[in-house]
Design a protein around this motif. Structure first.
Motif, PDB file in Angstrom:
ATOM      1  N   THR A 277      70.949  43.901  58.782  1.00  0.00           N
ATOM      2  CA  THR A 277      72.129  43.721  59.627  1.00  0.00           C
ATOM      3  C   THR A 277      71.731  43.543  61.083  1.00  0.00           C
ATOM      4  O   THR A 277      72.244  42.640  61.763  1.00  0.00           O
TER       5      THR A 277
ATOM      6  N   ARG B  98      69.207  47.836  54.585  1.00  0.00           N
ATOM      7  CA  ARG B  98      70.494  47.336  55.048  1.00  0.00           C
ATOM      8  C   ARG B  98      70.617  47.376  56.547  1.00  0.00           C
ATOM      9  O   ARG B  98      71.139  46.456  57.169  1.00  0.00           O
ATOM     10  N   ILE B  99      70.138  48.477  57.156  1.00  0.00           N
ATOM     11  CA  ILE B  99      70.234  48.548  58.618  1.00  0.00           C
ATOM     12  C   ILE B  99      69.426  47.437  59.251  1.00  0.00           C
ATOM     13  O   ILE B  99      69.893  46.740  60.162  1.00  0.00           O
TER      14      ILE B  99
ATOM     15  N   THR C 269      68.580  52.040  52.330  1.00  0.00           N
ATOM     16  CA  THR C 269      69.329  52.235  53.574  1.00  0.00           C
ATOM     17  C   THR C 269      68.652  51.508  54.715  1.00  0.00           C
ATOM     18  O   THR C 269      69.287  50.790  55.492  1.00  0.00           O
ATOM     19  N   PHE C 270      67.328  51.742  54.812  1.00  0.00           N
ATOM     20  CA  PHE C 270      66.576  51.108  55.882  1.00  0.00           C
ATOM     21  C   PHE C 270      66.703  49.600  55.801  1.00  0.00           C
ATOM     22  O   PHE C 270      66.860  48.917  56.815  1.00  0.00           O
TER      23      PHE C 270
ATOM     24  N   LEU D 276      65.874  55.672  50.293  1.00  0.00           N
ATOM     25  CA  LEU D 276      65.658  55.586  51.740  1.00  0.00           C
ATOM     26  C   LEU D 276      65.403  54.151  52.150  1.00  0.00           C
ATOM     27  O   LEU D 276      65.915  53.654  53.151  1.00  0.00           O
TER      28      LEU D 276
ATOM     29  N   ILE E  17      73.373  36.779  68.076  1.00  0.00           N
ATOM     30  CA  ILE E  17      73.597  36.967  69.523  1.00  0.00           C
ATOM     31  C   ILE E  17      72.694  36.030  70.317  1.00  0.00           C
ATOM     32  O   ILE E  17      73.127  35.371  71.268  1.00  0.00           O
TER      33      ILE E  17
ATOM     34  N   ILE F 107      65.993  33.557  48.860  1.00  0.00           N
ATOM     35  CA  ILE F 107      67.219  33.994  48.181  1.00  0.00           C
ATOM     36  C   ILE F 107      66.978  34.187  46.696  1.00  0.00           C
ATOM     37  O   ILE F 107      67.491  35.119  46.084  1.00  0.00           O
TER      38      ILE F 107
END
Lengths: 721, 254
Positions: free
Chosen positions: A314, A310-311, A307-308, A304, A322, A237
């Motif tokens: 997540t 963050r995806i 974005t990558f 780019l 899960i 962190i």
């Protein structure tokens, strides 16, 4: 005189005169040797006062197991099924204990025997803990050197050698897991910090082996396997991810986990238990970080990559949640056990698990326990945290986290002050070392300034500035010298306090009681050993003894007889059955005792000597635990207006229950104190209510000389006509 | 169209799903399929949570990518204001830049499915940025927690002792307060714990002040005042702590 001045002698002296670096090394080695010896000898009070014997309750089980190990060998010990405890259930010893302590003592014993010193295994067991305490001071020195500098390491070694928080569980005779485990804990942490600092695979491998030793020694290894992932998370962190961290954590986790599964008591918990899931989660998170780093290196395109990023994060977090959810819901991942859950939520044990709540060591900590065990380290700890925050690095972040988490757990449970002690000593050492360094710099600065002023003879401006400095500097120098003297005074008070606490509070064997007689002389009560030896010599070898679980280990080890319940407390229903028997009327209790094949009943009674840890004072816990399983036992039946009494105003069920009868049988005829009526209970300070006690199904077999231990024989059933 | 409305519409859509799921749960429980029903419920709930996370994340991610893209477009120094209005107008009139180079698949799906005929409202939402606090802020928070732990707050919460004890004078019958719980080492009243904890923290702060006083880059008067405050704090806290211990444990150091 001429001899001294002769050239031979002067050249000899010149060859003995050391350079500064060698002087420093000599001073350091001398200090470490003195600290090593100090840590050992300060723990020897009880051996010198009483004799070389094992203390308390748990160490007797460890001692018995070690004896078995030395006599029969490792494989017999690993596959041992003990039928002498928990009658009629027995105990699988090999699979329900942490073997590190016994194997270590056995190794030391075999080494010493190999060198042809014929000593008894008991001496090795008694002195194992002080030996490992001395080794801990060495590890503390290296750890301090890694965190700050060698001065801090030396101070840390001295502080931890005499700190009462550590001495309380590692005094000579306290042959318990913690004596070895604290050494293993500090060693594992030191090796891990060294691995993170250097990125060396060798140190990570050593950490894994240190962790394996810790897992084999104590159940507190759960602290390590949760603190290290928490530390890695904090580093991630704060943006301190690096290849060194990656190498260190992965190697340690995988190898440590595989090695830990070799201990049967731990088994597959590292992949199945909720307490170990944090480490696995952080392991996968590290892989994600590495993957992202690699992708960033390949992409060379910031937006780019954002974005990558963050995806991926997540998805990873979602998948992890899960997986955790599915694992917990399907029951594969077991939830946190009560022992460790009660550390996170301290109110849990009080409401749900009375056995955990009843142990006196598990009570939360008051300020005076902290003061007793730490003294001035309580001031130096926040100061040391400040210095760590001033100079943040991977190593200081680790010690800050270790200190804070362990202090919180020490606040929840008195016993865990032991785990906090190394962290508090290290952080305090940083404070002491940094402050003394600052002060000595001020003390030494004036001599340099005066030398340069006299040497140069410079322009007037420099002279005037030096002059103004000269005016303030004597004041500063005197002030710094005074502060140094103050610091040494505080440290000397710390040493006095620690020695006093060790001598008065933490060196009692608990199995031998001492008190001051009427004329100030010391009176020794050796009733426990008297009773166990009587059992050993005067009862048939297959006799079964029923007592409260506190004394189980001692009865099996010293009395060599089978017991119904002992300190392992793994079967709550069995303990509740004994508790129910103790709290019922004599005829119901007789049925229970016949069903368990009990031949003898042992109770501890402190009414004659004023000994306050006896079974009557523990009786309410028997009621609570028994009532937790058998609702026929209700606690309010034994209380009067919510108050626990044994005198005339006591509840009728209390006056006629088995424990009351066995404790006070024939006590009504005894005068215990001058000026008080017969039957005056010195531990409760009242005259007992029911003096005319008749026993129908039991008969008195033995009462020790000070009435502390009382043994009763269970009569066989009457012949039918 | 403002991309942050992705989140709003995703929330609305998920709200509808939640409504449908609740109705479904009601049906499952009403028909009494308890064991299997619970498992179905758990699996569906987990899958739904996963979808929500993915949609919101990707929607947010795609939205943020769009925001960043708008900021990263090199604005020519001649007309900075126009590009802003262009972005605003462009957002209002034409919902999507046809040459969008977002690689977010959900974004493209959403572009087609609801938002080719729906027009979401313009909201001014901004995702909060997360900055790490400074070291000294963290240190002061830690000092506060240390004060609470060392005062025995866990003991206070579990054992619930009174704030201050009381004893009755034998002869006059008046009720006198007792500050220190006598007789045991591991027991306290609340006020006694807090005052001792305060003394310990004061000692620590005193040593910190001493270190600040020895720092070179301050005015001399400030250094002197820090040094005297530090020495006074340490001295007071040590003396008071020793006094407290002597009162609490009568046989201390005998």
């Amino acid at each position: 005189m001429d001899l001294l001045k002769s050239p031979g002698m002067s050249s000899l002296f010149k060859s003995l005169k050391l350079k500064t670096k060698q002087q420093e090394l000599l001073i350091r080695v001398t200090i470490l040797c003195l600290v090593y010896v100090l840590a050992f000898i300060t723990r020897l009070f009880s051996v010198l006062r009483y004799e070389s014997m094992i203390h308390e309750f748990d160490p007797y089980f460890n001692y018995r197991v070690t004896q078995f190990l030395t006599q029969k060998g490792f494989y017999e010990f690993w596959n041992w099924f003990d039928s002498e405890s928990w009658y009629p259930l027995g105990r699988i010893v090999g699979g329900t204990l942490y073997p590190g302590l016994m194997v270590t003592a056995n190794l030391i014993y075999q080494t010493i025997r190999f060198l042809r010193f014929a000593i008894h295994i008991r001496e090795v067991c008694v002195l194992t803990a002080p030996f490992f305490a001395s080794n801990t001071t060495l590890v503390a020195y290296f750890f301090g050197k890694e965190l700050w500098d060698s001065g801090a390491g030396l101070v840390a070694a001295v502080l931890i050698a005499i700190c009462p928080g550590y001495i309380s569980r590692s005094v000579a005779g306290s042959y318990d897991n913690e004596g070895v485990a604290i050494f293993a804990l500090l060693l594992t942490f030191y090796l891990f910090v060294k691995a993170v600092n250097t990125g060396s695979l060798a140190f990570a491998l050593a950490t894994a082996f240190g962790y394996f030793y810790m897992v084999s020694a104590w159940g507190g290894y759960v602290f390590i396997i949760n603190l290290i992932p928490l530390y890695v998370m904090v580093l991630l962190i704060t943006g301190r991810y690096s290849m060194r961290l990656y190498v260190a954590y992965n190697c340690t986790y995988i190898l440590g986990m595989l090695l830990a599964m070799q201990i049967r008591f731990v088994g597959f918990q590292h992949v199945q238990s909720g307490e170990h899931m944090a480490a696995m989660g952080v392991f996968f998170l590290m892989q994600v970080f590495y993957f992202l780093d690699w992708v960033k290196h390949l992409l060379n395109d910031p937006k780019l990559f954002h974005t990558f990023l963050r995806i991926t994060v997540t998805c990873a977090v979602g998948l992890g949640a899960i997986a955790l959810g599915v694992g917990t819901a399907s029951g594969y991942i077991s939830p946190w056990t009560g022992r460790f859950y009660s550390l996170l939520d301290p109110t849990y044990a009080k409401d749900h698990i009375p056995i955990i709540a009843s142990v006196s060591e598990h009570q939360p900590t008051a300020w005076s326990s902290f003061m007793f065990d730490f003294h001035i380290l309580l001031f130096l700890f926040p100061a040391g945290l400040y210095f760590c925050f001033k100079r943040l690095s991977d190593a200081t972040i680790f010690i800050v986290m270790y200190g804070l988490t362990s202090m919180y757990f020490a606040g929840v449970m008195v016993r865990l002050i032991l785990v906090a002690t190394p962290a508090v000593c290290l952080i305090s050492a940083i404070a002491v070392s940094a402050t003394i360094k600052n002060l000595t710099l001020v003390v030494r600065a004036k001599s340099k300034a005066s030398h340069s002023a006299s040497g140069k003879g410079t322009t007037s401006s420099k002279a005037s500035s030096k002059g103004s400095l000269d005016q303030s500097l004597p004041f500063q120098r005197n002030g710094a010298i005074a502060l140094l003297l103050g610091a040494f005074y505080l440290l000397s008070r710390y040493a006095i306090h620690c020695t006093w606490v060790t001598s008065e509070a933490y060196s009692s064997p608990s199995i031998v009681l001492a008190a001051r007689g009427a004329h100030g002389n010391r009176v020794i009560f050796d009733d426990y050993r008297e009773a166990y030896f009587w059992l050993r010599q005067n009862t048939p070898p297959d006799a079964k003894v029923m007592s409260w679980w506190d004394y189980g280990y001692q009865i099996t080890a010293m009395g060599n007889r089978t017991v119904i319940v002992d300190n392992n407390t793994w079967n709550n229903t069995h303990i509740a059955t004994v508790g129910r028997a103790m709290s019922s009327y004599e005829d119901e209790a007789y049925d229970i005792m016949r069903s368990l094949d009990v031949d003898y009943v042992l109770v501890v009674f402190g009414g004659v000597t004023g000994y306050s840890s006896d079974d009557i004072n523990k009786f309410l816990w028997m009621v609570r635990i028994g009532g937790g399983v058998f609702p026929v036992i209700k606690e309010p039946d034994y209380l009067v207006n919510g108050e626990y009494r044994v005198d005339k105003g006591a509840a009728p069920k209390m006056l006629n229950c088995l424990m009351y009868k066995l404790s006070y049988y024939r006590f009504g005829e005894l005068t215990t104190e001058y000026g008080k009526p017969p039957g005056y209970d010195r531990a409760r300070g009242v005259e007992i209510g029911n003096k005319d006690i008749k026993l129908e199904y039991l008969e008195e077999a033995f009462t020790t000389s000070n009435w502390i231990v009382r043994i009763y024989k269970v009569k066989p059933p009457n012949n039918r006509w | 169209m403002v991309p942050s409305t992705h989140i709003a519409t995703a929330a609305l859509w998920n709200g509808g799903v939640l409504q449908w799921l609740c109705n479904d749960f009601g049906v499952v429980f009403a028909t009494g399929g308890s064991g299997a029903g619970v498992k179905v419920v758990i699996v569906v709930a987990v899958v739904w949570c996963g979808m929500v996370v993915v949609v919101v994340g990707c929607g947010g991610g795609g939205g943020l990518a769009m925001i960043h893209r708008q900021r990263f477009i090199p604005v020519s120094p001649k007309m900075p204001a126009k590009s802003d209005t262009h972005a605003g107008a462009g957002g209002g009139a034409a919902p999507f830049d046809p040459s969008s180079d977002s690689i977010d698949p959900i974004f493209h799906i959403l572009k087609v499915l609801p938002f080719s005929f729906l027009r979401p409202p313009r909201l001014r939402l901004k995702l909060p940025t997360f900055t790490l606090p400074s070291a000294m802020t963290v240190y002061s928070l830690i000092l506060l927690t240390y004060f609470m732990v060392v005062s025995g707050i866990v003991y206070d919460v579990i054992v619930e002792p009174p704030g201050i004890g009381s004893t009755q004078d034998r002869f006059t019958g008046a009720v006198r307060p007792v500050v220190f719980l006598p007789g045991r080492v591991n027991g306290q009243y609340i006020i006694e714990g807090l005052s001792s904890g305060f003394m310990f923290v004061l000692g620590g702060v005193g040593i910190v002040l001493l270190d600040l006083a020895l720092d070179k880059n301050r005015a001399k008067s400030v250094k002197v005042s820090y040094a005297s405050a530090g020495i006074a704090s340490v001295a007071i806290s040590y003396v008071m702590s020793m006094l407290f211990v002597r009162i609490k444990i009568p046989g201390y150091l005998h």
